[in-house]
Design a protein around this motif. Structure first.
Motif, mmCIF file in Angstrom:
data_model
loop_
_atom_site.group_PDB
_atom_site.id
_atom_site.type_symbol
_atom_site.label_atom_id
_atom_site.label_comp_id
_atom_site.label_asym_id
_atom_site.label_seq_id
_atom_site.Cartn_x
_atom_site.Cartn_y
_atom_site.Cartn_z
ATOM 1 N N GLU A 31 0.819 -1.221 0.000
ATOM 2 C CA GLU A 31 0.000 0.000 0.000
ATOM 3 C C GLU A 31 0.848 1.264 0.000
ATOM 4 O O GLU A 31 0.425 2.303 -0.495
ATOM 5 N N ARG A 32 2.046 1.180 0.556
ATOM 6 C CA ARG A 32 2.941 2.341 0.630
ATOM 7 C C ARG A 32 4.109 2.247 -0.346
ATOM 8 O O ARG A 32 4.957 3.138 -0.372
ATOM 9 N N GLY A 33 4.175 1.151 -1.084
ATOM 10 C CA GLY A 33 5.272 0.975 -2.029
ATOM 11 C C GLY A 33 6.619 0.826 -1.343
ATOM 12 O O GLY A 33 7.644 1.245 -1.884
ATOM 13 N N GLN A 34 6.630 0.248 -0.154
ATOM 14 C CA GLN A 34 7.864 0.091 0.608
ATOM 15 C C GLN A 34 8.177 -1.388 0.807
ATOM 16 O O GLN A 34 7.268 -2.217 0.876
ATOM 17 N N ALA A 35 9.456 -1.683 0.943
ATOM 18 C CA ALA A 35 9.922 -3.035 1.223
ATOM 19 C C ALA A 35 11.363 -2.937 1.681
ATOM 20 O O ALA A 35 12.017 -1.907 1.493
ATOM 21 N N GLY A 36 11.861 -4.009 2.282
ATOM 22 C CA GLY A 36 13.260 -3.987 2.690
ATOM 23 C C GLY A 36 13.634 -5.172 3.552
ATOM 24 O O GLY A 36 12.892 -6.147 3.666
ATOM 25 N N ASN A 37 14.789 -5.043 4.192
ATOM 26 C CA ASN A 37 15.317 -6.092 5.055
ATOM 27 C C ASN A 37 15.034 -5.749 6.526
ATOM 28 O O ASN A 37 14.327 -4.798 6.824
ATOM 29 N N THR A 38 15.618 -6.528 7.409
ATOM 30 C CA THR A 38 15.364 -6.357 8.841
ATOM 31 C C THR A 38 15.772 -4.976 9.346
ATOM 32 O O THR A 38 15.017 -4.321 10.071
ATOM 33 N N VAL A 39 16.952 -4.514 8.962
ATOM 34 C CA VAL A 39 17.404 -3.191 9.408
ATOM 35 C C VAL A 39 16.460 -2.115 8.878
ATOM 36 O O VAL A 39 16.051 -1.211 9.614
ATOM 37 N N ASP A 40 16.084 -2.230 7.615
ATOM 38 C CA ASP A 40 15.158 -1.266 7.022
ATOM 39 C C ASP A 40 13.841 -1.210 7.789
ATOM 40 O O ASP A 40 13.273 -0.140 7.990
ATOM 41 N N PHE A 41 13.339 -2.366 8.228
ATOM 42 C CA PHE A 41 12.081 -2.407 8.967
ATOM 43 C C PHE A 41 12.180 -1.586 10.248
ATOM 44 O O PHE A 41 11.309 -0.763 10.543
ATOM 45 N N LEU A 42 13.237 -1.820 11.008
ATOM 46 C CA LEU A 42 13.386 -1.104 12.271
ATOM 47 C C LEU A 42 13.552 0.400 12.065
ATOM 48 O O LEU A 42 13.070 1.201 12.858
ATOM 49 N N VAL A 43 14.214 0.784 10.991
ATOM 50 C CA VAL A 43 14.449 2.201 10.716
ATOM 51 C C VAL A 43 13.218 2.847 10.074
ATOM 52 O O VAL A 43 12.713 3.862 10.553
ATOM 53 N N GLN A 44 12.734 2.265 8.981
ATOM 54 C CA GLN A 44 11.665 2.898 8.203
ATOM 55 C C GLN A 44 10.281 2.728 8.815
ATOM 56 O O GLN A 44 9.455 3.638 8.739
ATOM 57 N N VAL A 45 10.013 1.577 9.402
ATOM 58 C CA VAL A 45 8.674 1.322 9.938
ATOM 59 C C VAL A 45 8.585 1.730 11.412
ATOM 60 O O VAL A 45 7.655 2.423 11.815
ATOM 61 N N LEU A 46 9.566 1.296 12.216
ATOM 62 C CA LEU A 46 9.499 1.577 13.651
ATOM 63 C C LEU A 46 10.143 2.900 14.039
ATOM 64 O O LEU A 46 10.004 3.342 15.172
ATOM 65 N N GLY A 47 10.874 3.524 13.122
ATOM 66 C CA GLY A 47 11.431 4.850 13.380
ATOM 67 C C GLY A 47 12.689 4.886 14.228
ATOM 68 O O GLY A 47 13.037 5.939 14.766
ATOM 69 N N LEU A 48 13.387 3.748 14.351
ATOM 70 C CA LEU A 48 14.647 3.749 15.099
ATOM 71 C C LEU A 48 15.760 4.346 14.246
ATOM 72 O O LEU A 48 15.691 4.321 13.009
ATOM 73 N N SER A 49 16.786 4.843 14.888
ATOM 74 C CA SER A 49 17.975 5.258 14.143
ATOM 75 C C SER A 49 18.706 3.996 13.690
ATOM 76 O O SER A 49 18.447 2.898 14.217
ATOM 77 N N PHE A 50 19.612 4.118 12.751
ATOM 78 C CA PHE A 50 20.375 2.956 12.297
ATOM 79 C C PHE A 50 21.118 2.332 13.472
ATOM 80 O O PHE A 50 21.110 1.107 13.646
ATOM 81 N N ASN A 51 21.746 3.154 14.295
ATOM 82 C CA ASN A 51 22.501 2.649 15.441
ATOM 83 C C ASN A 51 21.585 1.919 16.431
ATOM 84 O O ASN A 51 21.931 0.851 16.940
ATOM 85 N N GLU A 52 20.399 2.489 16.701
ATOM 86 C CA GLU A 52 19.436 1.830 17.588
ATOM 87 C C GLU A 52 18.980 0.493 17.007
ATOM 88 O O GLU A 52 18.833 -0.487 17.724
ATOM 89 N N ALA A 53 18.747 0.480 15.702
ATOM 90 C CA ALA A 53 18.324 -0.746 15.037
ATOM 91 C C ALA A 53 19.394 -1.824 15.165
ATOM 92 O O ALA A 53 19.095 -2.976 15.497
ATOM 93 N N MET A 54 20.625 -1.462 14.923
ATOM 94 C CA MET A 54 21.728 -2.422 15.035
ATOM 95 C C MET A 54 21.845 -2.951 16.460
ATOM 96 O O MET A 54 22.001 -4.151 16.683
ATOM 97 N N LYS A 55 21.746 -2.074 17.452
ATOM 98 C CA LYS A 55 21.822 -2.510 18.862
ATOM 99 C C LYS A 55 20.702 -3.479 19.178
ATOM 100 O O LYS A 55 20.893 -4.475 19.862
ATOM 101 N N THR A 56 19.498 -3.192 18.678
ATOM 102 C CA THR A 56 18.340 -4.052 18.915
ATOM 103 C C THR A 56 18.565 -5.440 18.324
ATOM 104 O O THR A 56 18.296 -6.457 18.964
ATOM 105 N N ILE A 57 19.067 -5.487 17.106
ATOM 106 C CA ILE A 57 19.279 -6.766 16.434
ATOM 107 C C ILE A 57 20.392 -7.557 17.082
ATOM 108 O O ILE A 57 20.256 -8.748 17.348
ATOM 109 N N VAL A 58 21.495 -6.894 17.382
ATOM 110 C CA VAL A 58 22.645 -7.582 17.984
ATOM 111 C C VAL A 58 22.278 -8.115 19.371
ATOM 112 O O VAL A 58 22.720 -9.187 19.770
ATOM 113 N N ALA A 59 21.438 -7.388 20.103
ATOM 114 C CA ALA A 59 21.061 -7.793 21.455
ATOM 115 C C ALA A 59 20.081 -8.969 21.462
ATOM 116 O O ALA A 59 19.902 -9.599 22.498
ATOM 117 N N SER A 60 19.463 -9.238 20.328
ATOM 118 C CA SER A 60 18.457 -10.313 20.309
ATOM 119 C C SER A 60 19.060 -11.682 20.155
ATOM 120 O O SER A 60 20.173 -11.895 19.868
#
Length: 96
Positions: free
Chosen positions: A67-96
């Motif tokens: 519906e929004r013409g968007q797609a991507g990978n895991t990092v893109d999801f955290l940044v584009q959809v959830l609004g995290l910074s790249f650094n926050e997204a990386m910390k979230t993924i590495v911590a999981s």
């Protein structure tokens, strides 16, 4: 006496290696999404709908929101959809 025209610039290395970024892009989305308290609904072919975002579908480490013409990978999801910074997204993924 120091010469102001020859100031030393601090060289800052990126906090994440290429390998870490590559691995983060391939991280499974479903566990990260549910860990953040968002609900998923199983769809055919191992796809999941993210109930908090109408029309958004995830599978493995990829997502698409037609519906929004968007797609991507895991990092893109955290940044584009959830609004995290790249650094926050990386910390979230590495911590999981």
């Amino acid at each position: 006496m120091t010469n102001p025209s020859h100031s030393t610039k601090e060289v800052r290395l990126p906090p994440w290696s290429r390998e870490q970024i590559r691995d983060a892009r391939k991280a499974q989305l479903a566990p990260l999404i549910t860990k953040r308290g968002l609900a998923l609904v199983q769809l055919p072919a191992d796809n999941f709908a993210v109930t908090a975002f109408s029309g958004l579908i995830v599978k493995d480490c990829y997502w698409r929101w037609p519906e929004r013409g968007q797609a991507g990978n895991t990092v893109d999801f955290l940044v584009q959809v959830l609004g995290l910074s790249f650094n926050e997204a990386m910390k979230t993924i590495v911590a999981s």
